[in-house]
Design an enzyme around this catalytic site. Structure first.
Site, mmCIF file in Angstrom:
data_model
loop_
_atom_site.group_PDB
_atom_site.id
_atom_site.type_symbol
_atom_site.label_atom_id
_atom_site.label_comp_id
_atom_site.label_asym_id
_atom_site.label_seq_id
_atom_site.Cartn_x
_atom_site.Cartn_y
_atom_site.Cartn_z
ATOM 1 C CE LYS A 1 40.982 34.753 34.616
ATOM 2 N NZ LYS A 1 41.355 35.940 35.346
ATOM 3 C CG ASP B 1 37.344 33.275 36.481
ATOM 4 O OD1 ASP B 1 36.465 34.110 36.194
ATOM 5 O OD2 ASP B 1 38.414 33.561 37.031
HETATM 6 P P1 ATP Z 1 41.258 33.580 39.263
HETATM 7 O O1 ATP Z 1 42.052 34.226 38.173
HETATM 8 O O2 ATP Z 1 40.146 32.698 38.758
HETATM 9 O O3 ATP Z 1 40.844 34.492 40.334
HETATM 10 P P2 ATP Z 1 43.723 32.548 40.261
HETATM 11 O O4 ATP Z 1 44.418 32.231 38.972
HETATM 12 O O5 ATP Z 1 44.114 33.810 40.941
HETATM 13 O O6 ATP Z 1 42.184 32.514 39.983
HETATM 14 P P3 ATP Z 1 44.048 29.818 41.063
HETATM 15 O O7 ATP Z 1 45.396 29.428 40.575
HETATM 16 O O8 ATP Z 1 42.877 29.329 40.308
HETATM 17 O O9 ATP Z 1 43.947 31.394 41.262
HETATM 18 O O10 ATP Z 1 43.972 29.324 42.594
HETATM 19 C C1 ATP Z 1 43.459 30.033 43.660
HETATM 20 C C2 ATP Z 1 43.457 29.125 44.895
HETATM 21 O O11 ATP Z 1 42.585 28.026 44.654
HETATM 22 C C3 ATP Z 1 44.810 28.485 45.172
HETATM 23 O O12 ATP Z 1 45.575 29.262 46.035
HETATM 24 C C4 ATP Z 1 44.431 27.154 45.791
HETATM 25 O O13 ATP Z 1 44.348 27.238 47.191
HETATM 26 C C5 ATP Z 1 43.025 26.839 45.298
HETATM 27 N N1 ATP Z 1 42.951 25.720 44.297
HETATM 28 C C6 ATP Z 1 42.045 24.738 44.301
HETATM 29 N N2 ATP Z 1 42.219 23.910 43.246
HETATM 30 C C7 ATP Z 1 43.256 24.382 42.544
HETATM 31 C C8 ATP Z 1 43.904 23.955 41.351
HETATM 32 N N3 ATP Z 1 43.530 22.859 40.663
HETATM 33 N N4 ATP Z 1 44.928 24.703 40.904
HETATM 34 C C9 ATP Z 1 45.319 25.818 41.570
HETATM 35 N N5 ATP Z 1 44.756 26.236 42.722
HETATM 36 C C10 ATP Z 1 43.721 25.540 43.203
#
Ligand code: ATP
Length: 293
Positions: free
Chosen positions: A4, A131
């Site tokens: 997203k 989210d």
């Molecule tokens: P958001 O936009 O919802 O704030 P994000 O995109 O910044 O999230 P994600 O890639 O969802 O961040 O991951 C954040 C943290 O969650 C990662 O650094 C990791 O430690 C943990 N994590 C747990 N499960 C997962 C997964 N399936 N994929 C990615 N990260 C994960």
């Protein structure tokens, strides 16, 4: 499961429970993680993809947490192997973990023939993170509260995006904390967030130019303070004619809206040549939420 981008992320005052009231306009784009659920002796997680540093391969993975939650709720044993093929940047502000959690809910519901309906899956999704419900729903939606009270938005046509993925992630809680710190340092009055009428009109009429102007992210100043190099990335995108640009969610991925697929190709080539990002991806939106392949 799609990533997203937040078309509008307006952050209200800090609440007593430590969260903020948000207006969060989510838009699902065609960058997909794939989760395959196969019966196994116990719950295992495997992750593959080009940049998967920091993704847990134990019970902390959001997909594993989703499988355990669903198993507990439906009287199943979470004996499943979850293979996650990651294309969504990790900790990039594109909700990759949430997409995997939504995917695991849908996949395990199918595998165990648990028979939960969409609205029951959405309830579980709310427990996993703010989210995750949107990752199930997909499309374009306005999220209120912590972002989890969702209403689908009217969208005409398709929008073409370019994403500049940075090296290394940014922690979402750290970016919110920096946002609070900047606001108190500058004694900014923080008003109650409202959905942007210009943004909703641009979506409903399919007007990319107007949408570009209406993009807004209250977390952007904080992300730019924590990762100064993103300023150069955003400037480069504007120089290549982006109709709008912003940091996606808590960053550090930068999103650029273009006027057509051809424009997106040009912008992606230009950005790649500048060397301002680890990788540059093209995608379109909106796309559907978590689906069984
Ligand atoms: P958001 O936009 O919802 O704030 P994000 O995109 O910044 O999230 P994600 O890639 O969802 O961040 O991951 C954040 C943290 O969650 C990662 O650094 C990791 O430690 C943990 N994590 C747990 N499960 C997962 C997964 N399936 N994929 C990615 N990260 C994960």
């Amino acid at each position: 499961m799609p990533a997203k981008v937040n078309l509008q992320l307006s952050v209200g005052p800090l609440r007593d429970d430590g969260y903020h009231d948000l207006v969060n306009v989510f838009h699902a784009v065609s960058l997909f993680d794939e989760v395959t659920a196969t019966p196994a002796g116990r719950l295992t997680v495997r992750v593959s993809g080009e940049s998967i540093e920091g993704v847990p391969t134990d019970g902390d993975n959001l997909a594993a947490r989703a499988a355990r939650l669903l198993a507990g709720r439906t009287g199943n044993v979470p004996a499943v192997d979850l293979h996650i093929r990651k294309a969504i940047p990790v900790a990039g502000g594109m909700a990759g973990g949430s997409a995997d959690a939504a995917a695991a809910l849908v996949a395990c519901n199918e595998l165990w023939q648990a028979g939960l309906e969409r609205d029951e899956l959405v309830e579980l999704a709310c427990e996993l993170g703010s989210d995750v419900p949107f990752a199930l729903l997909g499309g374009t939606a306005v999220g209120l509260g912590r972002g989890e009270r969702l209403t689908s938005a009217m969208v005409r046509g398709r929008f073409h995006w370019v994403f500049a993925c940075a090296d290394g992630g940014l922690s979402t809680p750290a970016v919110y904390a920096e946002c609070d710190r900047l606001r108190s340092a500058y004694e900014e009055p923080v008003s109650w967030p409202h959905t942007s009428e210009d943004l909703m009109a641009a979506l409903a009429t399919g007007d990319a130019k107007a949408l570009g102007k209406a993009l807004h992210n209250d977390l952007q100043p904080a992300a730019l303070t924590l990762r100064g190099s993103l300023r150069r990335t955003l400037t480069a995108g504007r120089e290549f004619g982006a109709l709008g640009s912003l940091v996606s969610g808590s960053g550090p991925t930068c999103a650029f809206l273009t006027g057509s697929e051809a424009h997106a190709v040009d912008l992606a080539v230009g950005l790649s040549g500048m060397g301002v990002a680890r990788s540059v991806e093209r995608a379109y939106g909106p796309v559907a939420g978590a689906t069984v392949l």
